[in-house]
Structure formats: C-alpha cells, structure tokens
Scaffold this motif. Structure first.
Motif, PDB file in Angstrom:
ATOM      1  N   GLN A   1       0.204   5.420   7.655  1.00 56.91           N
ATOM      2  CA  GLN A   1      -0.922   4.558   7.264  1.00 56.91           C
ATOM      3  C   GLN A   1      -1.273   3.554   8.367  1.00 56.91           C
ATOM      4  O   GLN A   1      -1.935   2.547   8.130  1.00 56.91           O
ATOM      5  CB  GLN A   1      -0.631   3.856   5.937  1.00 56.91           C
ATOM      6  N   SER A   2      -0.828   3.876   9.606  1.00 56.94           N
ATOM      7  CA  SER A   2      -1.196   3.124  10.819  1.00 56.94           C
ATOM      8  C   SER A   2      -0.620   1.719  10.873  1.00 56.94           C
ATOM      9  O   SER A   2      -1.173   0.848  11.558  1.00 56.94           O
ATOM     10  CB  SER A   2      -2.727   3.078  10.976  1.00 56.94           C
TER      11      SER A   2
ATOM     12  N   ARG B   1       0.804  -1.223   0.000  1.00 60.22           N
ATOM     13  CA  ARG B   1       0.000   0.000   0.000  1.00 60.22           C
ATOM     14  C   ARG B   1       0.843   1.281   0.000  1.00 60.22           C
ATOM     15  O   ARG B   1       0.298   2.385  -0.087  1.00 60.22           O
ATOM     16  CB  ARG B   1      -0.930   0.013   1.222  1.00 60.22           C
TER      17      ARG B   1
END
Length: 355
Positions: free
Chosen positions: A173-174, A138
């Motif tokens: 993005q955690s 991602r």
C-alpha cells in the motif's frame, strides 16, 4: 472568589473487552460530569426530576434502555440541558477501537528503546505518529486481528511472522518508510517480548488489550489537567462499579497520583501525563443505583456513543440525538465540554460534520 472542591462522575459505553475489531461496537466512549460541590445538590435534584418524568422500572435511569423510545431520548436531552444550566461540565473521550489497535501496533514495534531504526525525535512528533497510525489503520482486518492475537500471546514466532506479514502489506500500500522502520525491530524481538511480559506481571493480557484501561488512563490525566488549570483544590473521581477493571484502574491511578517526581510529559496530541497529582486525589467506585449523578454520566456517554456509532455505520440519527451531539462535537465547542476524539481522520471528519 471561593474555589470549591469538585467531583467527576464517570461511566463508559461500548465495552466489548479485548475485541477491538468488533463491527457492532466499533467505538468506546468514556465520560461524565464534573460537578462543583456547591452545585452537587442542585444536580442531584435534576436527576430526581428526570426520575419523576421517565419512571424507570427499576428506579434507575439507564441510557441504553431510554434510547429505545422517543420519550426516553427527549428526557435524556432535557436532563443534559438542565445539568449544563447549573454549571456541570461534561467531559468525554470518543475512541475508535480500530485506530487504538493501529496505534498499539506501531508502538509495539517502533519503541525507540528496542528499534534502532526509530528516530528518538518521534516521541514528540505527533503528526508523524498520526500518519503511522493512519497507515496501519488501512491494513486488512485479518492482519490487524493477527496482531491482536500476537499482542495477547507474545509468542516469539507469531510476533516475527506478524511483523513480516505487516511489512509486506505496508509495502503493497506504498507505506515503504513505515515498513522499513518496523523491520528495525527484528534484532530486538526478545527484548520487546520480555518488556511486555514484565509489564503484565500485575495485569492480565485481556485487561491490557481492552480499550478500557488506556481510555481511563487518558481520562484521569485530562481531569488532573482540568483541576490544575481551574485551581480546584481537591478533585474526586467516582466511577461506576466495574468488577472486571476496577482493580487495574485503581493500581494505574495510584501509580501516577503518588509518583514523587511532580513532573509531566506529552503522551500524544490527546493527553498530558502527570507524574504526581496536585488536584485529582481520590478514585472511588460506586453503584449507580446509589449515585444519581452516575446515572447522568451513563445518559451522557450513551447518547454520544449512540450518535457516533450511527455515524460510523451510516445510520441516520434522530434530530434530538443530532442536537445533543452537536452541542459537544462541533468546533468551536458551544459549551464547556472537554471532548477528545481519538479516531482516524476519515471518521473524525464524519463525526464533526453536522447537516
């Protein structure tokens, strides 16, 4: 019951070298046909019949060329169905290049030998590895491109800069747990670089960064597993000529085939790695013009590659392509194909969804 020797005829589709973020060629397919010796003559005869039907201008069936016409696509479909009827077994791997790059990234920084934050249990935790792969997948394109350059050059400053940029992006993005693990590699950067430089003493970085070698490696271990399970006394792999990679392919193949340890281990959810081969004994390279069943391998891989790339890009597939792909990609499989799909979860779901 007599158990025959067998030959696998293998080809590839989607080759773009070391560019794993090529938007035009996002996928790489390696595959072909496993043909028992007692079926070899019949299988070659079917390829000759396809020649008579399709009249290839240079006397050779090329999947890329045949895909341009409906007549060509129908002829490819007919040949694949005919080969299945004489018990030829199709085998292939579909690899999403971006996902392969993501896996390479976390393995580069999370090697348990050079990162004390990495738990040793991760070697056999395939679900967690896949989660890590999805997280890296991602990341923005520019960061993955930066890592590809880093992996190729092995420049220490670039390795450290890339690591810091990636950990910041993962935190945003955690994906904090993965970022924390990656930071553990900083004290061992010199060891990581030295290890990878040593591994390249026999192979150039372009060859190692391309998906071909990793895909071929998984493919021939799959064949060894098939050979053992089917008790095939001697399995031979014939690959289409590939001047760029065949020297590397031969070295990697012989390294595992001739290993005296006679052992095996899991490399991931897709592959069993064998140290010392019992069934797969020979690797040869041949000109497809002189090996009709290499042309059949080209047709098989080209059709699956075309279908999968269309799915990836959101392009509608023809009914014939959908029919052929459905024979091999539906679950449970409707034929004796052994298909490995090494992709992100999102794309894997799309690939197996037939309407």
């Amino acid at each position: 019951m007599t158990i025959h020797n067998a030959t696998v005829f293998c080809d590839e589709s989607g080759n773009t070298g070391a560019n794993l973020l090529d938007r035009d060629q996002p996928l790489f397919v390696v595959g072909g046909w496993l043909v028992n010796d007692n079926c070899h003559e019949m299988a070659e005869g079917l390829v000759e019949e396809a020649h008579k039907l399709l009249h290839p201008p240079d006397g050779e069936l090329h999947g890329v060329r045949l895909l341009h016409t409906s007549r060509g696509i129908m002829g490819m479909r007919q040949l694949i169905r005919a080969l299945l009827m004489v018990y030829c077994a199709p085998i292939c791997q579909i690899i999403e290049k971006r996902f392969l790059l993501a896996v390479t990234l976390y393995e580069f920084y999370l090697d348990v030998r050079f990162n004390k934050n990495t738990p040793t249990s991760i070697d056999n935790d395939w679900e967690q590895k896949h989660v890590f792969g999805e997280a890296v997948y991602r990341l923005p394109d520019d960061l993955l491109t930066q890592f590809a350059q880093t992996h190729s050059s092995l420049d220490k400053q670039l390795v450290l800069e890339t690591l810091r940029d990636i950990t910041r992006a993962l935190t945003l993005q955690s994906d904090d747990d993965l970022a924390s693990l990656l930071i553990g590699s900083i004290p061992y950067i010199d060891d990581i670089i030295d290890y990878h430089k040593f591994g390249r003493t026999h192979f150039d970085s372009i060859t190692l960064n391309a998906p071909n070698v990793a895909s071929f490696h998984m493919f021939f271990h799959s064949l060894e597993q098939i050979g053992r399970e089917a008790e095939i006394p001697r399995l031979t792999l014939i690959h289409d000529e590939n001047p760029q990679f065949q020297n590397t392919f031969q070295k990697v193949f012989e390294h595992f085939r001739d290993d005296p340890r006679d052992d095996s281990y899991r490399e991931g959810p897709w592959s069993q790695v064998f140290l010392g081969f019992r069934s797969l004994k020979d690797l040869r390279f041949a000109n497809s013009k002189n090996e009709p069943l290499l042309q059949a391998a080209d047709i098989f891989t080209c059709m699956l590659h075309k279908y999968a790339v269309n799915i990836y890009k959101g392009i509608p597939n023809s009914p014939t392509l959908t029919e052929v792909a459905g024979m091999f990609l539906k679950e449970p499989p409707e034929c004796p194909a052994i298909v490995r799909i090494i992709t992100s979860d999102q794309f894997c779901t799309k690939l197996k969804t037939f309407k």
